[in-house]
Design a protein around this motif. Structure first.
Motif, mmCIF file in Angstrom:
data_model
loop_
_atom_site.group_PDB
_atom_site.id
_atom_site.type_symbol
_atom_site.label_atom_id
_atom_site.label_comp_id
_atom_site.label_asym_id
_atom_site.label_seq_id
_atom_site.Cartn_x
_atom_site.Cartn_y
_atom_site.Cartn_z
ATOM 1 N N ARG A 242 91.302 68.115 89.367
ATOM 2 C CA ARG A 242 91.717 69.292 90.136
ATOM 3 C C ARG A 242 90.580 70.292 90.292
ATOM 4 N N ALA A 245 87.704 68.784 92.522
ATOM 5 C CA ALA A 245 88.095 68.441 93.890
ATOM 6 C C ALA A 245 88.592 69.661 94.657
ATOM 7 N N ASP A 246 89.312 70.546 93.970
ATOM 8 C CA ASP A 246 89.888 71.711 94.634
ATOM 9 C C ASP A 246 89.748 72.937 93.744
ATOM 10 N N PRO A 247 88.530 73.406 93.513
ATOM 11 C CA PRO A 247 88.325 74.552 92.619
ATOM 12 C C PRO A 247 88.912 75.830 93.198
ATOM 13 N N LEU A 248 89.346 76.716 92.319
ATOM 14 C CA LEU A 248 89.953 77.971 92.730
ATOM 15 C C LEU A 248 88.958 79.129 92.706
ATOM 16 N N LYS A 253 83.576 76.681 93.255
ATOM 17 C CA LYS A 253 83.418 76.079 94.581
ATOM 18 C C LYS A 253 81.951 75.936 94.947
ATOM 19 N N ARG A 256 80.521 73.033 93.026
ATOM 20 C CA ARG A 256 81.005 71.778 93.585
ATOM 21 C C ARG A 256 80.275 71.448 94.889
ATOM 22 N N ASP A 257 80.125 72.432 95.773
ATOM 23 C CA ASP A 257 79.498 72.191 97.070
ATOM 24 C C ASP A 257 78.004 71.904 96.955
ATOM 25 N N HIS A 321 93.305 85.225 92.879
ATOM 26 C CA HIS A 321 94.488 84.478 92.405
ATOM 27 C C HIS A 321 95.257 85.270 91.356
#
Length: 322
Positions: A242, A245-248, A253, A256-257, A321
């Motif tokens: 999670r 693949a889909d960091p908050l 992010k 990851r990128d 968030h």
């Protein structure tokens, strides 16, 4: 839910320095600030972030290779930071470390056999022929011949020395291995070999891992859960699938990128992580990431974000968030 093997709560480590001449001033470097996580039996937990974020300091502090300033570390319910004497010695048998540099972690004048047998003698596990037989078996378990026992560290390649480091960590039959950037100093092909050895050992021995790394592809392959650190704090934590693949968190992010993907069809220009990490001696107010964050709001520079539970597991410290 079963009791965690290792629980770290509110871990803090500051370094005090005196700088300047002729009037030196005191500088407090906040290397680790309020770090909390747990590791379950048999689990591989990753700690990731840029160089200087405090992940290695946190790993060494929980093992008491450096003494933390505050916090609580428990191993199977036993207080690690309060342990002394024989109690601490027994705990050290259960928690071992593999260092980043395989050469500097070995005594250049000590044979490999002596390096492996010394912990057995100190902890009263085995001596003499029995210790040598155990050492030979450990070498074979990590893919090295028993003949390596009588050789010195400089006679091995970097990958072979790291295998020796892994074997030495196994001499006391631990339950938890702290792997501090264990493959970052190795060539890519050798990295894969050492990682495969670690994964096989984990399956065969039921080991738990705290895996410290800046390489997200390695963490994605090896770890069950991951925590992202920035400027001494954990900003996001959760299942590796999670988080990666889909960091908050915007920082997660960006990491990851900026991580290369081994897919020729997806080649392109990697995004650049803007700015430099602020000094841990003078962290920014509010959210520590706000000076570099592309989604920063006014509140980010004034109020530290609270920890929010994520729907996909884990949590995040971010006003987006909250």
């Amino acid at each position: 839910m079963s009791e965690p093997l290792l629980s770290v709560q509110g871990l803090r480590k500051h370094f005090v320095q005196r700088k300047g001449f002729p009037r030196p001033r005191t500088i407090v470097v906040r290397a680790v600030e309020d770090v909390s996580f747990t590791i379950a039996p048999g689990e591989a937990f990753g700690l990731v972030g840029e160089s200087g974020c405090g992940k290695s300091t946190a790993a060494r502090a929980l093992l008491r290779l450096i003494e933390p300033d505050a916090g609580q570390v428990t191993y199977r319910g036993q207080d690690v930071l309060a342990a002394r004497g024989a109690e601490l010695k027994a705990l050290r048998r259960k928690m071992q470390i593999v260092f980043q540099d395989p050469y500097s972690s070995l005594d250049p004048r000590q044979t490999i056999g002596s390096a492996l047998m010394e912990p057995m003698r100190v902890h009263g596990i085995a001596t003499g022929r029995e210790a040598r037989a155990r050492a030979a078996a450990l070498l074979e378990e990590v893919g090295l011949p028993a003949a390596a026992l009588d050789r010195l560290p400089h006679e091995f390649s970097g990958g072979q020395r790291q295998r020796i480091g892994v074997a030495r960590a196994l001499t006391l039959e631990p339950e938890l291995i702290v792997a501090d950037e264990p493959v970052s100093a190795l060539d890519v092909s050798v990295q894969a070999q050492v990682l495969l050895v670690l994964k096989q050992l984990r399956a065969r021995r039921g080991l738990s891992f705290l895996f410290v790394s800046h390489d997200l592809s390695v963490v994605r392959w090896f770890c069950d859960r991951v925590a992202v650190m920035y400027l001494g704090r954990i900003v996001e934590e959760g299942p590796a699938g999670r988080v990666l693949a889909d960091p908050l968190h915007p920082y997660a992010k960006m990491l990851r990128d900026a991580s290369p993907v081994p897919d020729p069809t997806r080649r392109g220009v990697l995004p650049r992580i803007v700015g430099e990490i602020p000094s841990a001696a003078n962290p920014p107010p509010g959210c520590p990431f706000h000076p570099r964050c592309p989604q920063a709001m006014d509140v980010c520079s004034k109020v530290a974000p609270r920890w929010t539970v994520a729907s996909g597991g884990g949590g995040v410290a971010c006003h987006l968030h909250g």
